[in-house]
Design a protein around this motif. Structure first.
Motif, mmCIF file in Angstrom:
data_model
loop_
_atom_site.group_PDB
_atom_site.id
_atom_site.type_symbol
_atom_site.label_atom_id
_atom_site.label_comp_id
_atom_site.label_asym_id
_atom_site.label_seq_id
_atom_site.Cartn_x
_atom_site.Cartn_y
_atom_site.Cartn_z
ATOM 1 N N TYR B 32 0.810 -1.218 0.000
ATOM 2 C CA TYR B 32 0.000 0.000 0.000
ATOM 3 C C TYR B 32 0.845 1.270 0.000
ATOM 4 O O TYR B 32 1.896 1.340 0.623
ATOM 5 N N ALA B 33 0.293 2.291 -0.661
ATOM 6 C CA ALA B 33 0.849 3.630 -0.527
ATOM 7 C C ALA B 33 0.520 4.169 0.859
ATOM 8 O O ALA B 33 -0.398 3.692 1.525
ATOM 9 N N MET B 34 1.268 5.160 1.274
ATOM 10 C CA MET B 34 1.079 5.751 2.601
ATOM 11 C C MET B 34 1.105 7.279 2.503
ATOM 12 O O MET B 34 1.746 7.851 1.622
ATOM 13 N N HIS B 35 0.415 7.915 3.440
ATOM 14 C CA HIS B 35 0.296 9.368 3.464
ATOM 15 C C HIS B 35 0.689 9.936 4.826
ATOM 16 O O HIS B 35 0.610 9.246 5.849
ATOM 17 N N TRP B 36 1.043 11.221 4.807
ATOM 18 C CA TRP B 36 1.065 12.049 6.005
ATOM 19 C C TRP B 36 0.016 13.140 5.825
ATOM 20 O O TRP B 36 -0.065 13.763 4.764
ATOM 21 N N VAL B 37 -0.785 13.345 6.858
ATOM 22 C CA VAL B 37 -1.813 14.379 6.888
ATOM 23 C C VAL B 37 -1.655 15.122 8.209
ATOM 24 O O VAL B 37 -1.399 14.492 9.235
ATOM 25 N N ARG B 38 -1.813 16.424 8.206
ATOM 26 C CA ARG B 38 -1.654 17.173 9.446
ATOM 27 C C ARG B 38 -2.885 18.003 9.764
ATOM 28 O O ARG B 38 -3.722 18.267 8.897
ATOM 29 N N GLN B 39 -2.962 18.393 11.020
ATOM 30 C CA GLN B 39 -4.097 19.188 11.494
ATOM 31 C C GLN B 39 -3.583 20.188 12.518
ATOM 32 O O GLN B 39 -3.183 19.803 13.622
ATOM 33 N N ALA B 40 -3.564 21.453 12.134
ATOM 34 C CA ALA B 40 -3.163 22.507 13.060
ATOM 35 C C ALA B 40 -4.201 22.621 14.174
ATOM 36 O O ALA B 40 -5.368 22.256 13.986
ATOM 37 N N PRO B 41 -3.808 23.126 15.326
ATOM 38 C CA PRO B 41 -4.730 23.203 16.461
ATOM 39 C C PRO B 41 -6.015 23.935 16.107
ATOM 40 O O PRO B 41 -5.984 25.071 15.626
ATOM 41 N N GLY B 42 -7.142 23.271 16.308
ATOM 42 C CA GLY B 42 -8.448 23.865 16.049
ATOM 43 C C GLY B 42 -8.797 24.043 14.586
ATOM 44 O O GLY B 42 -9.812 24.674 14.266
ATOM 45 N N LYS B 43 -7.990 23.487 13.696
ATOM 46 C CA LYS B 43 -8.204 23.670 12.253
ATOM 47 C C LYS B 43 -8.584 22.364 11.571
ATOM 48 O O LYS B 43 -8.709 21.321 12.206
ATOM 49 N N GLY B 44 -8.750 22.429 10.259
ATOM 50 C CA GLY B 44 -9.121 21.259 9.482
ATOM 51 C C GLY B 44 -7.929 20.417 9.074
ATOM 52 O O GLY B 44 -6.791 20.656 9.481
ATOM 53 N N ASP B 54 6.391 1.202 -3.187
ATOM 54 C CA ASP B 54 7.814 0.866 -3.280
ATOM 55 C C ASP B 54 8.714 2.070 -3.058
ATOM 56 O O ASP B 54 9.947 1.962 -3.200
ATOM 57 N N GLY B 55 8.116 3.202 -2.737
ATOM 58 C CA GLY B 55 8.913 4.411 -2.543
ATOM 59 C C GLY B 55 9.319 5.083 -3.827
ATOM 60 O O GLY B 55 10.006 6.113 -3.796
ATOM 61 N N GLY B 56 8.901 4.534 -4.956
ATOM 62 C CA GLY B 56 9.335 5.051 -6.242
ATOM 63 C C GLY B 56 8.683 6.359 -6.649
ATOM 64 O O GLY B 56 9.209 7.082 -7.495
ATOM 65 N N SER B 57 7.543 6.652 -6.062
ATOM 66 C CA SER B 57 6.837 7.901 -6.368
ATOM 67 C C SER B 57 6.490 8.610 -5.074
ATOM 68 O O SER B 57 5.983 7.984 -4.133
ATOM 69 N N THR B 58 6.782 9.905 -5.052
ATOM 70 C CA THR B 58 6.458 10.716 -3.885
ATOM 71 C C THR B 58 5.796 12.015 -4.340
ATOM 72 O O THR B 58 6.090 12.531 -5.424
ATOM 73 N N TYR B 59 4.914 12.527 -3.498
ATOM 74 C CA TYR B 59 4.174 13.743 -3.817
ATOM 75 C C TYR B 59 4.078 14.587 -2.547
ATOM 76 O O TYR B 59 4.011 14.049 -1.442
ATOM 77 N N TYR B 60 4.033 15.908 -2.753
ATOM 78 C CA TYR B 60 4.037 16.821 -1.619
ATOM 79 C C TYR B 60 3.046 17.967 -1.823
ATOM 80 O O TYR B 60 2.832 18.422 -2.950
ATOM 81 N N ALA B 61 2.499 18.454 -0.718
ATOM 82 C CA ALA B 61 1.746 19.695 -0.754
ATOM 83 C C ALA B 61 2.709 20.840 -1.051
ATOM 84 O O ALA B 61 3.884 20.805 -0.654
ATOM 85 N N ALA B 88 6.635 28.173 12.074
ATOM 86 C CA ALA B 88 5.548 28.160 13.054
ATOM 87 C C ALA B 88 4.276 27.534 12.474
ATOM 88 O O ALA B 88 3.542 26.825 13.172
ATOM 89 N N GLU B 89 4.043 27.773 11.205
ATOM 90 C CA GLU B 89 2.819 27.251 10.578
ATOM 91 C C GLU B 89 2.857 25.746 10.338
ATOM 92 O O GLU B 89 1.868 25.160 9.886
ATOM 93 N N ASP B 90 3.977 25.104 10.628
ATOM 94 C CA ASP B 90 4.045 23.642 10.565
ATOM 95 C C ASP B 90 3.563 22.999 11.865
ATOM 96 O O ASP B 90 3.469 21.771 11.953
ATOM 97 N N THR B 91 3.279 23.820 12.867
ATOM 98 C CA THR B 91 2.770 23.305 14.135
ATOM 99 C C THR B 91 1.442 22.600 13.898
ATOM 100 O O THR B 91 0.492 23.195 13.376
ATOM 101 N N ALA B 92 1.385 21.322 14.270
ATOM 102 C CA ALA B 92 0.187 20.525 13.985
ATOM 103 C C ALA B 92 0.313 19.142 14.598
ATOM 104 O O ALA B 92 1.386 18.717 15.020
ATOM 105 N N LEU B 93 -0.807 18.450 14.581
ATOM 106 C CA LEU B 93 -0.841 17.018 14.857
ATOM 107 C C LEU B 93 -0.643 16.319 13.514
ATOM 108 O O LEU B 93 -1.380 16.597 12.556
ATOM 109 N N TYR B 94 0.359 15.463 13.439
ATOM 110 C CA TYR B 94 0.686 14.793 12.184
ATOM 111 C C TYR B 94 0.208 13.339 12.243
ATOM 112 O O TYR B 94 0.613 12.573 13.130
#
Lengths: 103, 121
Positions: B32-44, B54-61, B88-94
């Motif tokens: 399976y592919a895997m993701h990272w998703v984050r949520q800043a405090p009180g935000k979406g 296989d790690g062969g493809s990566t994508y980023y926001a 500072a704007e990277d502060t979040a629950l990951y």
């Protein structure tokens, strides 16, 4: 970039109510639309994928519909455990969320 | 039991670096592919990154492109997020999340509980 807009942002309803949440894409996304439920302090939970497919284990009172730019999540009869925030998602973009509260 | 457990979140100064980890169990990780998703405090929710089976493809926001690097070690059933030049704007629950497809269909059916990153001086 495709923008996803949910409405309403918040909603008050009672147990037993039928509730509909709408998600609109800024351009056609075919059926590439998912819905998630998130309760306070918990991780999101996949409810509906590909616009209308019910994820395994999700109660049948949840349903999704739509294609192109307009999508809906419907809860046919609200249960106490359904009060949460709901997000639509298209690939790398989430809607801003709809908070469903008890009336 | 299918499970994802994130770790590595701490308080870090602006400009600093951090590596998050996600340990997977209960399923065939390299299917399976895997993701990272984050949520800043009180935000979406904000999608951060995707890696194929296989790690062969990566994508980023766009918000993290050039600063964050996603990787995986299938021999260890582990997913990683290297975070550099933190703001500072990277502060979040990951959260790490499992996709239902190997190449990344953006359908996330299993989520961890998250690890908190705070960027502050």
């Amino acid at each position: 970039d495709i923008q996803m807009t949910q409405s309403p942002s918040s909603l008050s309803a009672s147990v037993g109510d039928r509730v509909t949440i709408t998600c609109r894409a800024s351009q056609s996304i075919s059926s590439y639309l998912n819905w998630y439920q998130q309760k306070p302090g918990k991780a999101p939970k996949l409810l509906i994928y590909a616009a209308s497919s019910l994820q395994s284990g999700v109660p049948s009172r949840f349903s999704g519909s739509g294609s192109g730019t307009d999508f809906t999540l419907t809860i046919s009869s609200l249960q106490p455990e359904d009060f949460a925030t709901y997000y639509c998602q298209q690939k790398d973009t989430f809607g801003q969320g709809t908070k469903l509260e008890i009336k | 039991e299918v499970q994802l457990v994130e770790s590595g979140g701490v308080v870090v100064q602006p400009g600093g670096s951090l590596r998050l980890s996600c340990a997977a169990s209960g399923f065939t990780f390299d299917d399976y592919a895997m993701h990272w998703v984050r949520q800043a405090p009180g935000k979406g929710l904000e999608w951060v990154s995707l890696i194929s089976w296989d790690g062969g493809s990566t994508y980023y926001a766009d918000s993290v492109k050039g600063r964050f690097t996603i990787s995986r070690d299938n021999s260890k059933n582990s997913l990683y997020l290297q975070m550099n030049s933190l703001r500072a704007e990277d502060t979040a629950l990951y959260y790490c999340a499992k996709d239902i497809r190997p190449d990344g269909g953006y359908y996330m059916d299993v989520w961890g509980k998250g690890t908190t990153v705070t960027v502050s001086s």
